[in-house]
Design a protein around this motif. Structure first.
Motif, short mmCIF file in Angstrom:
data_model
loop_
_atom_site.label_atom_id
_atom_site.label_comp_id
_atom_site.label_asym_id
_atom_site.label_seq_id
_atom_site.Cartn_x
_atom_site.Cartn_y
_atom_site.Cartn_z
N SER A 181 0.84 -1.21 0.00
CA SER A 181 0.00 0.00 0.00
C SER A 181 0.87 1.25 0.00
N LEU A 182 1.94 1.23 0.80
CA LEU A 182 2.84 2.39 0.84
C LEU A 182 3.52 2.62 -0.50
N SER A 183 3.93 1.54 -1.16
CA SER A 183 4.56 1.67 -2.48
C SER A 183 3.59 2.28 -3.49
N ASP A 184 2.34 1.82 -3.46
CA ASP A 184 1.33 2.40 -4.37
C ASP A 184 1.14 3.89 -4.07
N SER A 185 1.07 4.23 -2.78
CA SER A 185 0.89 5.64 -2.41
C SER A 185 2.09 6.47 -2.83
N GLU A 186 3.28 5.92 -2.67
CA GLU A 186 4.49 6.63 -3.09
C GLU A 186 4.48 6.88 -4.60
N GLN A 187 4.06 5.85 -5.34
CA GLN A 187 4.00 5.99 -6.79
C GLN A 187 3.01 7.08 -7.20
N LEU A 209 1.98 9.61 -5.36
CA LEU A 209 2.50 10.92 -4.96
C LEU A 209 3.58 11.41 -5.91
N SER A 210 4.45 10.50 -6.31
CA SER A 210 5.51 10.89 -7.26
C SER A 210 4.89 11.35 -8.57
N GLU A 211 3.87 10.63 -9.02
CA GLU A 211 3.18 11.03 -10.24
C GLU A 211 2.47 12.37 -10.05
N GLU A 212 1.88 12.59 -8.89
CA GLU A 212 1.19 13.84 -8.62
C GLU A 212 2.17 15.01 -8.62
N ILE A 213 3.34 14.80 -8.01
CA ILE A 213 4.38 15.85 -8.00
C ILE A 213 4.80 16.19 -9.42
N GLU A 214 5.01 15.15 -10.23
CA GLU A 214 5.43 15.37 -11.61
C GLU A 214 4.33 16.08 -12.40
N ARG A 215 3.08 15.69 -12.17
CA ARG A 215 1.96 16.33 -12.88
C ARG A 215 1.87 17.80 -12.53
N VAL A 216 1.99 18.13 -11.22
CA VAL A 216 1.93 19.52 -10.79
C VAL A 216 3.04 20.33 -11.45
N ARG A 217 4.23 19.75 -11.49
CA ARG A 217 5.35 20.47 -12.11
C ARG A 217 5.13 20.66 -13.60
N THR A 241 4.67 20.99 -4.14
CA THR A 241 5.65 19.91 -4.21
C THR A 241 6.32 19.67 -2.87
N ASN A 242 6.53 20.75 -2.09
CA ASN A 242 7.09 20.57 -0.75
C ASN A 242 6.15 19.76 0.13
N SER A 243 4.86 20.11 0.07
CA SER A 243 3.87 19.38 0.86
C SER A 243 3.80 17.91 0.44
N LEU A 244 3.72 17.69 -0.86
CA LEU A 244 3.69 16.32 -1.36
C LEU A 244 5.00 15.59 -1.06
N GLY A 245 6.11 16.34 -1.13
CA GLY A 245 7.42 15.75 -0.84
C GLY A 245 7.52 15.28 0.61
N LYS A 246 6.98 16.09 1.54
CA LYS A 246 7.00 15.70 2.95
C LYS A 246 6.17 14.44 3.17
N GLU A 247 5.01 14.42 2.52
CA GLU A 247 4.16 13.23 2.64
C GLU A 247 4.85 12.01 2.04
N LEU A 248 5.53 12.23 0.93
CA LEU A 248 6.27 11.14 0.28
C LEU A 248 7.41 10.65 1.17
N LYS A 249 8.08 11.60 1.83
CA LYS A 249 9.18 11.24 2.73
C LYS A 249 8.67 10.41 3.91
N LYS A 250 7.50 10.79 4.44
CA LYS A 250 6.91 10.01 5.54
C LYS A 250 6.59 8.59 5.09
N LEU A 251 6.00 8.48 3.91
CA LEU A 251 5.66 7.15 3.40
C LEU A 251 6.93 6.33 3.20
N ASN A 252 7.95 6.98 2.65
CA ASN A 252 9.21 6.28 2.41
C ASN A 252 9.85 5.84 3.72
N GLY A 253 9.78 6.73 4.74
CA GLY A 253 10.32 6.38 6.05
C GLY A 253 9.59 5.20 6.67
#
Length: 446
Positions: free
Chosen positions: A262-268, A270-278, A379-391
């Motif tokens: 589940s965490l891997s799916d969420s990370e994926q 979020l990464s896609e969301e960050i890229e889309r926003v950019r 991206t900072n907000s999503l990055g923090k959430e991504l970092k938590k998931l990764n941790g």
């Protein structure tokens, strides 16, 4: 019947005798355990006070003993401090008072202070057996094994040098010495000076009377039996605990694997969301920059037109000034004021256009800045959430790695088992309350 069938007799004997021996052996072991229990009940707590004071006890000594063992006996911090100050202020410290204070220190959980009192007792009253026994026992308790062994040798010599010592007291001493030696031979043997242990054991076994030698050896055997029993029980508990841990780890492993998926799916996502926003912001900014570039070209062209008309106005203003200075001619047909009015009107329009272009450029610049800030914050907000998931996933992976190494018992439980198996009081414990009562029994009753 058996005589006529020798072959069957042989079979019967071959099957019966081992069972018979086993029964006899178990019976002997049972008798041995019973003997140990009887010895424990008879000697373990029979005599704590080894050297009773000579009668009559002086009144000052009686009062000191009663203060230490009655008034300041309850285990509280105020009593611990009060009894310490009381003993320091004493002018006279007979052996019985020092023994009472050592017992008071044990009661107040001040074992190191009790040890110091015992050591002082052996110096001031070398014939007092309580001082030597307490010194040997307390140093063993605090892992000062060499001092304990030397003290045991001294205690044995003092006992041998006291021929009128009651048999019951000798039994109590040799039983405790046996338990102390058994403790050093077994549970803590790996930390004991083996040469000194052997020397001490031999010095006791070679000099102790036969009756008391048996009690000494039974004390050693008692510790060995209990230590073996503890080890077997702990091995059994360890195996049972490992089975429980393995079952628990299996369930945890399944949960962690599902959670990591589940965490891997969420990370994926979020990464896609960050890229889309950019990408969306980049595309919008690129469009705005292109619009701004076009408007900037229009503004530059407008500025050129403004400059061109300003130059023409300057010329016409000069022409008008010359006409106003010269004589009026009826043949003069050109009037620059008409052109001046037209150019001034055109100039006003061009300046209005230029201001409009500038306003549009400022809006585009503001929009680009807003988009850049938005992208950074998002991206900072999503990055923090991504970092938590990764941790969380990394922590789960570490847990899975630990589980993969095999079931482990918690350190707290392992330490508790180790302490129980290697603690002196598991095998031999001084009863402060019995010691206290036996000392108080020496005081005259009113």
């Amino acid at each position: 019947m058996r005589v006529k069938r020798p072959v069957d007799n042989i079979k019967i004997k071959s099957t019966f005798l081992p069972r018979h021996r086993c029964i006899i052996q178990r019976g002997r072991q049972l008798l041995y355990v019973i003997a140990l229990l009887l010895l424990w009940n008879a000697t373990a707590g029979a005599y704590q006070l080894l050297t009773p004071p000579k009668q009559p006890i002086q009144i000052n000594a009686r009062e000191s003993v009663q203060t230490l063992l009655n008034e300041y006996w309850m285990r509280t911090p105020p009593n611990a401090l009060a009894s310490e100050n009381f003993y320091k202020d004493l002018n006279s410290r007979p052996a019985i008072v020092s023994v009472a204070y050592a017992v008071n220190r044990l009661q107040q959980n001040k074992t190191n202070e009790a040890k110091l009192v015992a050591e002082k007792l052996t110096e001031t009253f070398p014939k007092n057996l309580d001082g030597w026994m307490l010194k040997a026992w307390l140093n063993a308790l605090e892992d000062n094994f060499d001092i304990s062994l030397v003290s045991m040798q001294s205690l044995n010599q003092k006992v041998l040098a006291t021929p009128d010592l009651p048999v019951e007291v000798k039994s109590s001493i040799y039983s405790r010495l046996g338990r102390l030696i058994g403790y050093l031979e077994g549970p803590v043997a790996h930390r004991v000076n083996q040469n000194l242990l052997l020397t001490t054991t031999q010095s006791i076994t070679k000099t102790a009377p036969e009756k008391h030698l048996n009690e000494f050896n039974l004390g050693r055997a008692q510790v060995f039996e209990k230590y073996t029993e503890i080890q077997q029980n702990q091995t059994l508990k360890t195996n049972e605990e490992l089975v429980k841990v393995a079952k628990r780890d299996q369930k945890i492993e399944q949960l962690l694997n599902r959670e990591n998926e589940s965490l891997s799916d969420s990370e994926q996502k979020l990464s896609e969301e960050i890229e889309r926003v950019r990408q969306d912001a980049g595309a919008r900014i690129s469009t705005l920059e292109n619009q701004g570039s076009e408007i900037e070209q229009e503004r530059i062209a407008t500025k050129f037109e403004i400059q061109k008309r300003q130059n023409r106005l300057f010329y016409l203003y000069e022409e008008l000034a010359l006409l106003n200075l010269g004589p009026v001619s009826q043949f003069w047909a050109y009037d620059p004021r008409v052109e001046i009015r037209n150019i001034e009107f055109q100039l006003s329009q061009k300046r209005s256009d230029w201001n409009g272009y500038s306003f549009q450029l400022r809006n585009i610049s503001d929009e680009i800045s807003r988009l850049q800030v938005f992208v950074q914050q998002k991206t900072n907000s999503l990055g923090k959430e991504l970092k938590k998931l990764n941790g969380s996933r990394r922590r789960n992976l570490n847990k899975l790695k630990r589980i993969a190494s095999g079931p482990q018992i918690a350190d707290g439980k392992k330490n508790a088992m180790k302490i129980r198996a290697t603690s002196l009081i598991t095998y031999d414990e001084i009863s402060e309350e019995l010691y206290r009562q036996q000392i108080l029994n020496q005081l005259p009753r009113n």
